[in-house]
Design a protein around this motif. Structure first.
Motif, PDB file in Angstrom:
ATOM      1  N   LEU A 178      10.287   0.746  -9.197  1.00 38.02           N
ATOM      2  CA  LEU A 178       9.546   1.323 -10.316  1.00 38.02           C
ATOM      3  C   LEU A 178       9.237   2.804 -10.084  1.00 38.02           C
ATOM      4  O   LEU A 178       9.125   3.577 -11.041  1.00 38.02           O
ATOM      5  CB  LEU A 178       8.251   0.536 -10.534  1.00 38.02           C
ATOM      6  N   GLY A 179       9.115   3.194  -8.850  1.00 35.74           N
ATOM      7  CA  GLY A 179       8.879   4.598  -8.518  1.00 35.74           C
ATOM      8  C   GLY A 179      10.023   5.516  -8.928  1.00 35.74           C
ATOM      9  O   GLY A 179       9.833   6.717  -9.097  1.00 35.74           O
ATOM     10  N   PHE A 180      11.216   4.957  -9.077  1.00 36.43           N
ATOM     11  CA  PHE A 180      12.356   5.760  -9.500  1.00 36.43           C
ATOM     12  C   PHE A 180      12.520   5.799 -11.013  1.00 36.43           C
ATOM     13  O   PHE A 180      13.370   6.518 -11.529  1.00 36.43           O
ATOM     14  CB  PHE A 180      13.662   5.231  -8.874  1.00 36.43           C
ATOM     15  N   ALA A 181      11.724   5.033 -11.741  1.00 36.19           N
ATOM     16  CA  ALA A 181      11.796   5.029 -13.203  1.00 36.19           C
ATOM     17  C   ALA A 181      11.093   6.281 -13.719  1.00 36.19           C
ATOM     18  O   ALA A 181       9.918   6.497 -13.475  1.00 36.19           O
ATOM     19  CB  ALA A 181      11.136   3.782 -13.760  1.00 36.19           C
ATOM     20  N   ARG A 182      11.827   7.088 -14.405  1.00 39.99           N
ATOM     21  CA  ARG A 182      11.269   8.303 -14.979  1.00 39.99           C
ATOM     22  C   ARG A 182      12.015   8.603 -16.268  1.00 39.99           C
ATOM     23  O   ARG A 182      13.147   8.146 -16.469  1.00 39.99           O
ATOM     24  CB  ARG A 182      11.337   9.443 -13.997  1.00 39.99           C
ATOM     25  N   PRO A 183      11.413   9.358 -17.136  1.00 40.30           N
ATOM     26  CA  PRO A 183      12.089   9.654 -18.394  1.00 40.30           C
ATOM     27  C   PRO A 183      13.346  10.487 -18.172  1.00 40.30           C
ATOM     28  O   PRO A 183      13.437  11.268 -17.214  1.00 40.30           O
ATOM     29  CB  PRO A 183      11.051  10.424 -19.197  1.00 40.30           C
ATOM     30  N   ALA A 184      14.290  10.307 -19.063  1.00 32.58           N
ATOM     31  CA  ALA A 184      15.536  11.076 -18.990  1.00 32.58           C
ATOM     32  C   ALA A 184      15.233  12.539 -19.282  1.00 32.58           C
ATOM     33  O   ALA A 184      14.331  12.868 -20.050  1.00 32.58           O
ATOM     34  CB  ALA A 184      16.541  10.536 -19.980  1.00 32.58           C
ATOM     35  N   PRO A 185      15.970  13.449 -18.657  1.00 33.56           N
ATOM     36  CA  PRO A 185      15.721  14.867 -18.937  1.00 33.56           C
ATOM     37  C   PRO A 185      16.031  15.193 -20.395  1.00 33.56           C
ATOM     38  O   PRO A 185      16.974  14.664 -20.982  1.00 33.56           O
ATOM     39  CB  PRO A 185      16.666  15.605 -17.989  1.00 33.56           C
ATOM     40  N   ARG A 191       2.587   9.397  -5.807  1.00 34.40           N
ATOM     41  CA  ARG A 191       3.100  10.696  -5.356  1.00 34.40           C
ATOM     42  C   ARG A 191       4.338  10.463  -4.492  1.00 34.40           C
ATOM     43  O   ARG A 191       4.234  10.286  -3.280  1.00 34.40           O
ATOM     44  CB  ARG A 191       2.022  11.404  -4.554  1.00 34.40           C
ATOM     45  N   PRO A 192       5.524  10.436  -5.096  1.00 32.74           N
ATOM     46  CA  PRO A 192       6.734  10.086  -4.344  1.00 32.74           C
ATOM     47  C   PRO A 192       7.110  11.132  -3.283  1.00 32.74           C
ATOM     48  O   PRO A 192       6.991  12.333  -3.512  1.00 32.74           O
ATOM     49  CB  PRO A 192       7.813   9.989  -5.415  1.00 32.74           C
ATOM     50  N   SER A 193       7.528  10.622  -2.131  1.00 30.56           N
ATOM     51  CA  SER A 193       8.055  11.475  -1.065  1.00 30.56           C
ATOM     52  C   SER A 193       8.978  10.627  -0.189  1.00 30.56           C
ATOM     53  O   SER A 193       8.889   9.400  -0.179  1.00 30.56           O
ATOM     54  CB  SER A 193       6.934  12.078  -0.217  1.00 30.56           C
ATOM     55  N   ILE A 194       9.832  11.296   0.542  1.00 30.41           N
ATOM     56  CA  ILE A 194      10.788  10.590   1.394  1.00 30.41           C
ATOM     57  C   ILE A 194      10.068   9.883   2.541  1.00 30.41           C
ATOM     58  O   ILE A 194      10.489   8.806   2.981  1.00 30.41           O
ATOM     59  CB  ILE A 194      11.893  11.542   1.912  1.00 30.41           C
ATOM     60  N   VAL A 214       0.834  -1.207   0.000  1.00 32.87           N
ATOM     61  CA  VAL A 214       0.000   0.000   0.000  1.00 32.87           C
ATOM     62  C   VAL A 214       0.868   1.255   0.000  1.00 32.87           C
ATOM     63  O   VAL A 214       0.632   2.200  -0.773  1.00 32.87           O
ATOM     64  CB  VAL A 214      -0.967  -0.024   1.208  1.00 32.87           C
ATOM     65  N   ILE A 215       1.882   1.278   0.843  1.00 37.76           N
ATOM     66  CA  ILE A 215       2.753   2.458   0.908  1.00 37.76           C
ATOM     67  C   ILE A 215       3.544   2.608  -0.387  1.00 37.76           C
ATOM     68  O   ILE A 215       3.740   3.726  -0.874  1.00 37.76           O
ATOM     69  CB  ILE A 215       3.682   2.373   2.135  1.00 37.76           C
ATOM     70  N   ALA A 216       4.008   1.497  -0.976  1.00 35.26           N
ATOM     71  CA  ALA A 216       4.755   1.579  -2.234  1.00 35.26           C
ATOM     72  C   ALA A 216       3.865   2.066  -3.377  1.00 35.26           C
ATOM     73  O   ALA A 216       4.318   2.816  -4.249  1.00 35.26           O
ATOM     74  CB  ALA A 216       5.361   0.228  -2.572  1.00 35.26           C
ATOM     75  N   LEU A 217       2.593   1.662  -3.388  1.00 32.73           N
ATOM     76  CA  LEU A 217       1.668   2.171  -4.406  1.00 32.73           C
ATOM     77  C   LEU A 217       1.413   3.661  -4.231  1.00 32.73           C
ATOM     78  O   LEU A 217       1.355   4.412  -5.215  1.00 32.73           O
ATOM     79  CB  LEU A 217       0.347   1.402  -4.354  1.00 32.73           C
ATOM     80  N   ALA A 243       6.375  -5.181  -3.222  1.00 32.79           N
ATOM     81  CA  ALA A 243       6.492  -3.792  -2.762  1.00 32.79           C
ATOM     82  C   ALA A 243       7.863  -3.207  -3.092  1.00 32.79           C
ATOM     83  O   ALA A 243       7.958  -2.042  -3.493  1.00 32.79           O
ATOM     84  CB  ALA A 243       6.235  -3.713  -1.263  1.00 32.79           C
ATOM     85  N   ILE A 244       8.912  -4.003  -2.959  1.00 28.54           N
ATOM     86  CA  ILE A 244      10.248  -3.514  -3.309  1.00 28.54           C
ATOM     87  C   ILE A 244      10.334  -3.242  -4.804  1.00 28.54           C
ATOM     88  O   ILE A 244      10.919  -2.250  -5.240  1.00 28.54           O
ATOM     89  CB  ILE A 244      11.324  -4.513  -2.833  1.00 28.54           C
ATOM     90  N   GLY A 245       9.710  -4.109  -5.604  1.00 35.37           N
ATOM     91  CA  GLY A 245       9.656  -3.855  -7.044  1.00 35.37           C
ATOM     92  C   GLY A 245       8.914  -2.570  -7.366  1.00 35.37           C
ATOM     93  O   GLY A 245       9.324  -1.810  -8.253  1.00 35.37           O
TER      94      GLY A 245
END
Length: 126
Positions: A116-123, A82-85, A74-77, A110-112
């Motif tokens: 996946l939360g860090f996957a973002r398009p390159a600038p 909306r990513p936050s520390i 749940v927390i990973a979803l 959840a670790i996966g």
């Protein structure tokens, strides 16, 4: 209005390392010194009211009901949306406890999701 992608600072990475190692370390201690040690299990089942027995009782109730794995998912979803520390810290704690305390499948998912939360398009380059 352009929104910058979510990135962790070096201090936040160090915080996550400390919190992750502490969570996994406590889970290892709890698993091998309270849950699986037969002398402690016999003493707790005989009615000992020590803090170790209470921790053992809470931990066994939580992992039998897959609370660690469900909380981690749940927390990973939420972190994926909306990513936050704060969410990453909670997910790392729950997943670390779940991996060691018998909720492997749900905590692995959840670790996966955290990765996946860090996957973002390159600038974009100009």
């Amino acid at each position: 209005m352009k929104k910058d992608p979510f990135r962790l600072s070096p201090y936040e990475v160090q915080w996550l390392l400390v919190v992750g190692f502490a969570a996994v370390g406590y889970a290892v201690y709890l698993r091998y010194m309270a849950v699986e040690m037969s002398a402690v299990a016999l003493a707790c089942d005989a009615g000992s009211q020590t803090m170790l027995c209470k921790s053992r009782l809470v931990a066994t109730y939580l992992f039998k009901n897959s609370v660690f794995g469900i909380a981690a998912i749940v927390i990973a979803l939420l972190n994926l949306l909306r990513p936050s520390i704060v969410l990453i810290t909670g997910a790392v704690i729950a997943a670390g406890l779940g991996i060691v305390l018998y909720n492997i499948a749900l905590s692995g998912i959840a670790i996966g999701l955290l990765i996946l939360g860090f996957a973002r398009p390159a600038p974009a380059t100009a």
